[in-house]
Design a protein around this motif. Structure first.
Motif, mmCIF file in Angstrom:
data_model
loop_
_atom_site.group_PDB
_atom_site.id
_atom_site.type_symbol
_atom_site.label_atom_id
_atom_site.label_comp_id
_atom_site.label_asym_id
_atom_site.label_seq_id
_atom_site.Cartn_x
_atom_site.Cartn_y
_atom_site.Cartn_z
ATOM 1 N N ILE A 74 2.816 6.398 -6.416
ATOM 2 C CA ILE A 74 3.877 6.819 -7.338
ATOM 3 C C ILE A 74 3.983 8.343 -7.390
ATOM 4 O O ILE A 74 5.088 8.893 -7.425
ATOM 5 N N GLY A 75 2.845 9.027 -7.376
ATOM 6 C CA GLY A 75 2.852 10.481 -7.516
ATOM 7 C C GLY A 75 2.793 11.257 -6.212
ATOM 8 O O GLY A 75 2.555 12.459 -6.236
ATOM 9 N N ALA A 76 3.008 10.583 -5.098
ATOM 10 C CA ALA A 76 2.906 11.254 -3.801
ATOM 11 C C ALA A 76 3.945 12.367 -3.676
ATOM 12 O O ALA A 76 5.112 12.186 -4.017
ATOM 13 N N ALA A 77 3.491 13.507 -3.175
ATOM 14 C CA ALA A 77 4.371 14.673 -3.046
ATOM 15 C C ALA A 77 5.227 14.624 -1.787
ATOM 16 O O ALA A 77 6.300 15.213 -1.750
ATOM 17 N N ASP A 78 4.753 13.938 -0.767
ATOM 18 C CA ASP A 78 5.539 13.873 0.476
ATOM 19 C C ASP A 78 5.446 12.473 1.087
ATOM 20 O O ASP A 78 4.679 11.626 0.622
ATOM 21 N N ALA A 79 6.205 12.270 2.133
ATOM 22 C CA ALA A 79 6.298 10.946 2.757
ATOM 23 C C ALA A 79 4.980 10.512 3.388
ATOM 24 O O ALA A 79 4.626 9.324 3.337
ATOM 25 N N ASP A 80 4.244 11.451 3.963
ATOM 26 C CA ASP A 80 2.967 11.095 4.591
ATOM 27 C C ASP A 80 1.951 10.606 3.565
ATOM 28 O O ASP A 80 1.236 9.629 3.802
ATOM 29 N N MET A 81 1.871 11.273 2.427
ATOM 30 C CA MET A 81 0.955 10.845 1.366
ATOM 31 C C MET A 81 1.369 9.491 0.795
ATOM 32 O O MET A 81 0.521 8.661 0.480
ATOM 33 N N LYS A 82 2.655 9.287 0.657
ATOM 34 C CA LYS A 82 3.172 8.015 0.157
ATOM 35 C C LYS A 82 2.823 6.887 1.133
ATOM 36 O O LYS A 82 2.406 5.803 0.723
ATOM 37 N N THR A 83 2.969 7.155 2.421
ATOM 38 C CA THR A 83 2.626 6.160 3.438
ATOM 39 C C THR A 83 1.139 5.836 3.403
ATOM 40 O O THR A 83 0.751 4.661 3.475
ATOM 41 N N MET A 84 0.291 6.859 3.303
ATOM 42 C CA MET A 84 -1.153 6.641 3.257
ATOM 43 C C MET A 84 -1.543 5.825 2.017
ATOM 44 O O MET A 84 -2.368 4.914 2.097
ATOM 45 N N ALA A 85 -0.949 6.129 0.886
ATOM 46 C CA ALA A 85 -1.238 5.373 -0.332
ATOM 47 C C ALA A 85 -0.798 3.919 -0.178
ATOM 48 O O ALA A 85 -1.508 3.000 -0.605
ATOM 49 N N PHE A 86 0.348 3.701 0.451
ATOM 50 C CA PHE A 86 0.844 2.340 0.661
ATOM 51 C C PHE A 86 -0.081 1.565 1.598
ATOM 52 O O PHE A 86 -0.386 0.393 1.356
ATOM 53 N N VAL A 87 -0.544 2.209 2.646
ATOM 54 C CA VAL A 87 -1.487 1.568 3.567
ATOM 55 C C VAL A 87 -2.770 1.191 2.821
ATOM 56 O O VAL A 87 -3.325 0.100 3.013
ATOM 57 N N ASN A 88 -3.254 2.074 1.948
ATOM 58 C CA ASN A 88 -4.454 1.773 1.166
ATOM 59 C C ASN A 88 -4.224 0.633 0.189
ATOM 60 O O ASN A 88 -5.130 -0.170 -0.049
ATOM 61 N N ILE A 89 -3.033 0.537 -0.378
ATOM 62 C CA ILE A 89 -2.705 -0.598 -1.246
ATOM 63 C C ILE A 89 -2.797 -1.894 -0.451
ATOM 64 O O ILE A 89 -3.428 -2.865 -0.890
ATOM 65 N N LEU A 90 -2.175 -1.916 0.710
ATOM 66 C CA LEU A 90 -2.196 -3.122 1.541
ATOM 67 C C LEU A 90 -3.610 -3.462 2.001
ATOM 68 O O LEU A 90 -4.032 -4.626 1.960
ATOM 69 N N LYS A 91 -4.367 -2.458 2.431
ATOM 70 C CA LYS A 91 -5.732 -2.668 2.936
ATOM 71 C C LYS A 91 -6.634 -3.248 1.857
ATOM 72 O O LYS A 91 -7.289 -4.276 2.069
ATOM 73 N N ASP A 92 -6.670 -2.609 0.706
ATOM 74 C CA ASP A 92 -7.575 -3.080 -0.342
ATOM 75 C C ASP A 92 -7.119 -4.397 -0.948
ATOM 76 O O ASP A 92 -7.952 -5.210 -1.358
ATOM 77 N N THR A 93 -5.822 -4.647 -0.982
ATOM 78 C CA THR A 93 -5.335 -5.944 -1.452
ATOM 79 C C THR A 93 -5.755 -7.050 -0.485
ATOM 80 O O THR A 93 -6.201 -8.130 -0.909
ATOM 81 N N ALA A 94 -5.641 -6.789 0.811
ATOM 82 C CA ALA A 94 -6.064 -7.774 1.808
ATOM 83 C C ALA A 94 -7.569 -8.013 1.744
ATOM 84 O O ALA A 94 -8.031 -9.161 1.812
ATOM 85 N N LEU A 95 -8.351 -6.937 1.605
ATOM 86 C CA LEU A 95 -9.798 -7.103 1.481
ATOM 87 C C LEU A 95 -10.171 -7.872 0.214
ATOM 88 O O LEU A 95 -11.090 -8.698 0.229
ATOM 89 N N ALA A 96 -9.460 -7.617 -0.878
ATOM 90 C CA ALA A 96 -9.723 -8.344 -2.119
ATOM 91 C C ALA A 96 -9.409 -9.821 -1.952
ATOM 92 O O ALA A 96 -10.159 -10.691 -2.422
ATOM 93 N N ALA A 97 -8.303 -10.127 -1.298
ATOM 94 C CA ALA A 97 -7.944 -11.525 -1.063
ATOM 95 C C ALA A 97 -9.004 -12.216 -0.206
ATOM 96 O O ALA A 97 -9.397 -13.357 -0.477
ATOM 97 N N PHE A 98 -9.482 -11.532 0.826
ATOM 98 C CA PHE A 98 -10.511 -12.105 1.678
ATOM 99 C C PHE A 98 -11.813 -12.291 0.905
ATOM 100 O O PHE A 98 -12.506 -13.296 1.075
ATOM 101 N N ALA A 99 -12.166 -11.334 0.049
ATOM 102 C CA ALA A 99 -13.381 -11.462 -0.768
ATOM 103 C C ALA A 99 -13.260 -12.643 -1.723
ATOM 104 O O ALA A 99 -14.231 -13.378 -1.932
ATOM 105 N N MET A 100 -12.063 -12.854 -2.291
ATOM 106 C CA MET A 100 -11.867 -14.021 -3.159
ATOM 107 C C MET A 100 -11.993 -15.312 -2.365
ATOM 108 O O MET A 100 -12.544 -16.298 -2.849
#
Length: 110
Positions: A74-100
């Motif tokens: 939400i607070g990303a200053a540029d497109a690259d930071m926003k992309t990295m944050a989105f990738v981390n959202i997807l990564k950790d959500t997938a890892l959480a689903a697998f852990a469940m």
């Protein structure tokens, strides 16, 4: 997970920047998360407390998504930071689903 945990102990100052500002004891929290990762990894390898470890890991990852990655997105200053944050959202959500999944499929091997 064990390697991630070891990294938390080897380079805590690199990870402190990811701890939200509203939480006290940032370095201690980095160590606690590192210990949780190490214990989870050993639980999976040893087939002991697998269900609890899976659910604790999933909860921890969901907390990361909600308290770190979504605010960074939400607070990303540029497109690259926003992309990295989105990738981390997807990564950790997938890892959480697998852990469940691991936790839900664990047989009582304790």
């Amino acid at each position: 997970m064990i390697l991630f945990g070891i990294y938390h102990f080897m380079r805590p100052d690199n990870l402190i920047v990811f701890v939200p500002d509203f939480l006290p004891g940032k370095k201690l929290l980095v160590y606690i998360v590192g210990l949780a990762f190490i214990l989870t990894g050993f639980a999976f390898i040893a087939h002991k407390f697998v269900q609890a470890a899976g659910y604790v890991l999933a909860a921890l990852l969901v907390i990361f998504v909600l308290s770190i990655h979504v605010p960074n997105y939400i607070g990303a200053a540029d497109a690259d930071m926003k992309t990295m944050a989105f990738v981390n959202i997807l990564k950790d959500t997938a890892l959480a689903a697998f852990a469940m999944y691991i936790g839900s499929e664990a047989r009582n091997l304790d």
